[in-house]
Design an enzyme around this catalytic site. Structure first.
Site, PDB file in Angstrom:
ATOM      1  N   LYS A 205       0.819  -1.206   0.000  1.00 23.67           N
ATOM      2  CA  LYS A 205       0.000   0.000   0.000  1.00 23.67           C
ATOM      3  C   LYS A 205       0.857   1.262   0.000  1.00 23.67           C
ATOM      4  O   LYS A 205       2.041   1.245   0.350  1.00 23.67           O
ATOM      5  CB  LYS A 205      -0.936  -0.002   1.213  1.00 23.67           C
ATOM      6  CG  LYS A 205      -2.046  -1.065   1.150  1.00 23.67           C
ATOM      7  CD  LYS A 205      -3.130  -0.698   0.166  1.00 23.67           C
ATOM      8  CE  LYS A 205      -4.188  -1.795   0.006  1.00 23.67           C
ATOM      9  NZ  LYS A 205      -5.049  -1.958   1.158  1.00 23.67           N
TER      10      LYS A 205
ATOM     11  N   ARG B  76      -4.307 -10.437   3.464  1.00 28.56           N
ATOM     12  CA  ARG B  76      -4.386 -10.413   2.003  1.00 28.56           C
ATOM     13  C   ARG B  76      -3.085  -9.809   1.483  1.00 28.56           C
ATOM     14  O   ARG B  76      -2.783  -8.646   1.760  1.00 28.56           O
ATOM     15  CB  ARG B  76      -5.591  -9.593   1.543  1.00 28.56           C
ATOM     16  CG  ARG B  76      -5.778  -9.581   0.036  1.00 28.56           C
ATOM     17  CD  ARG B  76      -7.064  -8.916  -0.402  1.00 28.56           C
ATOM     18  NE  ARG B  76      -7.180  -7.583   0.132  1.00 28.56           N
ATOM     19  CZ  ARG B  76      -8.213  -7.151   0.853  1.00 28.56           C
ATOM     20  NH1 ARG B  76      -9.195  -7.974   1.153  1.00 28.56           N
ATOM     21  NH2 ARG B  76      -8.250  -5.913   1.288  1.00 28.56           N
TER      22      ARG B  76
END
Length: 201
Positions: A138, A180
């Site tokens: 991210k 994830r």
């Protein structure tokens, strides 16, 4: 969208993962309830175009006085529980729910870091529902580490994932139930070593 979710399940998928927590399609929760499959309820404010303007958790966008000044961990927990209750009322039982704090969705860098650090408190504030965290590659990792290329953020991803697994020492359950990730091998290895250390005598 509920039509996409139904088509995916009909094609063999096992879980519905809704990044809006059922807010973008009024038929989503009833659709999942009818199909009787697990649902990942992710936290997000707004939509992909507006979410990064909605990162202030020092006030409640709904205007409720009890929410004001609570900070990102308590704010996300409160909003997730609202969606969990809505799902349950629509017929999705809690034992089929997994909640996701939405790392990177309507959170700034500090908000993402606070959620990772406060993962254990976050789960407790959500009645110990199973949690999924998805910090992999991210943008906040890139900003912290100075790495513009998402594919070069696996080392930072490992650190973020291990932070999700910490607890406060008073509980035996880890704060995170599911991760994830993109680089499964790297994170799996890190988690196995982390668990071995935690379980050492």
């Amino acid at each position: 969208h509920s039509a996409v979710a139904r088509a995916a399940i009909d094609a063999g998928a096992d879980v519905v993962n809704d990044v809006s927590g059922g807010t973008h399609d009024p038929d989503m929760l009833s659709c999942v309830a009818e199909m009787g499959v697990p649902m990942v309820i992710m936290h997000m404010r707004g939509n992909p175009k507006t979410m990064q303007s909605l990162t202030n958790y020092d006030y409640d966008r709904g205007g409720e006085e009890e929410d004001r000044g609570e900070g990102v961990v308590a704010g996300v927990a409160r909003e997730l529980m609202r969606r969990s209750i809505a799902a349950e009322n629509a017929g999705v039982p809690r034992w089929l729910q997994v909640v996701d704090p939405g790392i990177g969705f309507a959170k700034d860098v500090d908000g993402n870091l606070s959620l990772l650090k406060g993962a254990d408190a976050l789960r407790r504030n959500c009645d110990n529902l199973p949690f999924l965290f998805g910090p992999s590659r991210k943008g906040f990792i890139g900003k912290v580490a100075g790495e513009p290329d998402p594919e070069e953020r696996d080392y930072g991803t490992v650190a973020a994932c291990l932070a999700c697994l910490q607890n406060d020492g008073e509980h035996t359950e880890e704060a995170c139930s599911l991760l994830r990730v993109h680089n499964v091998k790297a994170v799996k290895q890190a988690v196995l070593v982390h668990e071995a250390i935690q379980n050492a005598k």
